[in-house]
Design a protein around this motif. Structure first.
Motif, PDB file in Angstrom:
ATOM      1  N   ILE A 190      50.745  61.955 -14.138  1.00  0.00           N
ATOM      2  CA  ILE A 190      49.505  61.567 -13.461  1.00  0.00           C
ATOM      3  C   ILE A 190      49.791  61.265 -11.994  1.00  0.00           C
ATOM      4  CG2 ILE A 190      47.828  59.684 -13.263  1.00  0.00           C
ATOM      5  CD1 ILE A 190      47.800  59.575 -16.326  1.00  0.00           C
ATOM      6  N   ASP A 191      50.867  60.538 -11.748  1.00  0.00           N
ATOM      7  CA  ASP A 191      51.226  60.186 -10.379  1.00  0.00           C
ATOM      8  C   ASP A 191      51.518  61.439  -9.558  1.00  0.00           C
ATOM      9  OD1 ASP A 191      51.995  58.225  -8.323  1.00  0.00           O
ATOM     10  OD2 ASP A 191      53.986  59.068  -8.601  1.00  0.00           O
ATOM     11  N   ARG A 192      52.277  62.366 -10.109  1.00  0.00           N
ATOM     12  CA  ARG A 192      52.633  63.590  -9.383  1.00  0.00           C
ATOM     13  C   ARG A 192      51.401  64.421  -9.066  1.00  0.00           C
ATOM     14  NH1 ARG A 192      56.188  65.391 -12.619  1.00  0.00           N
ATOM     15  NH2 ARG A 192      55.108  67.111 -13.644  1.00  0.00           N
ATOM     16  N   GLU A 193      50.491  64.538 -10.049  1.00  0.00           N
ATOM     17  CA  GLU A 193      49.265  65.307  -9.818  1.00  0.00           C
ATOM     18  C   GLU A 193      48.403  64.657  -8.743  1.00  0.00           C
ATOM     19  OE1 GLU A 193      48.269  68.166 -11.008  1.00  0.00           O
ATOM     20  OE2 GLU A 193      49.911  68.517 -12.418  1.00  0.00           O
ATOM     21  N   ALA A 194      48.314  63.318  -8.783  1.00  0.00           N
ATOM     22  CA  ALA A 194      47.497  62.618  -7.803  1.00  0.00           C
ATOM     23  C   ALA A 194      48.078  62.730  -6.402  1.00  0.00           C
ATOM     24  CB  ALA A 194      47.352  61.153  -8.202  1.00  0.00           C
ATOM     25  N   ARG A 195      49.413  62.776  -6.298  1.00  0.00           N
ATOM     26  CA  ARG A 195      50.054  62.850  -4.990  1.00  0.00           C
ATOM     27  C   ARG A 195      49.993  64.253  -4.393  1.00  0.00           C
ATOM     28  NH1 ARG A 195      53.110  58.286  -4.012  1.00  0.00           N
ATOM     29  NH2 ARG A 195      53.478  56.976  -5.842  1.00  0.00           N
ATOM     30  N   THR A 196      50.220  65.262  -5.218  1.00  0.00           N
ATOM     31  CA  THR A 196      50.289  66.628  -4.696  1.00  0.00           C
ATOM     32  C   THR A 196      48.920  67.254  -4.502  1.00  0.00           C
ATOM     33  OG1 THR A 196      50.502  67.543  -6.938  1.00  0.00           O
ATOM     34  CG2 THR A 196      52.538  66.985  -5.765  1.00  0.00           C
ATOM     35  N   GLY A 197      47.943  66.846  -5.314  1.00  0.00           N
ATOM     36  CA  GLY A 197      46.606  67.401  -5.163  1.00  0.00           C
ATOM     37  C   GLY A 197      46.566  68.901  -5.388  1.00  0.00           C
TER      38      GLY A 197
END
Length: 325
Positions: free
Chosen positions: A166-173
């Motif tokens: 979730i964190d990676r998806e939110a950061r990379t967009g």
């Protein structure tokens, strides 16, 4: 002799799936917390719910509504379902510091607590979840303030990985990242709710009804065909029990009678359509099982406090104000 007409069995339906769809769960960026030596942090109340998993070490969590603090070890997780402050610490004897300044210093991505020259005593990864306007009454209020998920629970081992994703998806967009984070958040929530339902029931509510072999049949029937002209007799026939047995058991487990629950669910569906579609109120009334717009409007105002038209206008005004500019 003529045979009695058999009761039509409603198509399969999952009440939890439908409630989660209306709850509109969304995941925000995850963050990590590393504690050194003895430490204690007070974390602010989340807007919706807060999830944390212990990656290494151990700590305790405490918040209002708990009979006593909960000890967390590596692999353990918890879900805070209320918008209230909570404390993470190695010991309640440690001086409690506010966590917000520590996270603000890194843009909210991480924080370190305690004397940094001492060994790491715990590391956690956490994420916040927001919900639609009806989620608290639909789902969160049916849960205890905090749900503890031990490392041995089914699905627990995957939770830190889900939070990291979730964190990676939110950061990379990346492409469709919002869809990915939404679905991962639902997976997290379902794992916790499943575990909670498998434990000893703690309170009456529709969630507890899903674990009852009689009540769950009636709940599934209602959710499969909410517009049907259900009576207690028809629901009892579907559940293969007497009318009195269903009425008493439903009331004891869910906290309200089956027709009261039916009314509330119809109005929740109606409220969702009012905000998610441009359908007329008459069309919505018919779709959720009311014979007229007037009957729907009367029930809607009685249960939700405002007429359907006002509810739609207020919801859209709120959405417009919250939209990014």
């Amino acid at each position: 002799m003529s045979r009695a007409k058999p009761i039509d069995r409603p198509s399969a339906s999952d009440p939890l799936e439908e409630v989660l769809a209306l709850a509109e769960v969304r995941a925000e960026r995850a963050s990590t917390l590393t504690g050194h030596g003895d430490w204690a942090l007070r974390l602010p109340a989340p807007e919706g719910a807060k999830f944390n998993s212990v990656l290494t070490g151990s700590c305790i969590v405490d918040t209002a509504g708990l009979p006593q603090p909960v000890t967390l070890r590596a692999g353990d997780s918890f879900l805070l379902t209320r918008p209230q402050e909570f404390v993470l610490a190695t010991s309640l004897d440690a001086d409690v510091q506010p966590a917000s300044p520590l996270f603000r210093a890194t843009g909210g991505s991480s924080a370190e607590a305690g004397p940094l020259d001492e060994p790491v005593t715990a590391q956690l990864v956490g994420g916040s979840f927001t919900f639609g306007r009806r989620a608290r009454e639909l789902l969160l209020d049916a849960l205890p303030p905090l749900i503890y998920l031990p490392a041995h629970a089914e699905g627990a081992a995957m939770l830190p990985h889900l939070l990291t994703r979730i964190d990676r998806e939110a950061r990379t967009g990346g492409l469709a990242s919002s869809v990915v984070t939404e679905h991962l958040a639902v997976v997290l929530l379902v794992d916790v709710v499943r575990y909670h339902l498998n434990q000893q029931p703690s309170r009456a509510g529709w969630l507890q009804g899903l674990s009852d072999p009689v009540v769950s049949v009636a709940l599934h029937a209602i959710h499969a065909d909410p517009a049907r002209r259900w009576t207690v007799r028809l629901l009892a026939d579907v559940a293969h029990v007497s009318r009195s047995t269903l009425a008493a058991r439903f009331k004891a487990v869910v906290g309200q009678g089956p027709l009261e629950y039916l009314t509330r669910w119809r109005l929740e569906l109606g409220a969702h359509r009012l905000t998610a579609t441009d359908q007329t109120i008459a069309t919505i009334a018919d779709a959720v099982g009311y014979g007229s717009e007037a009957a729907f409007a009367l029930a809607f105002k009685r249960e939700l406090g405002v007429p359907p038209g006002s509810y739609r206008r207020e919801a859209r005004k709120a959405d417009s104000a919250a939209a990014p500019r």
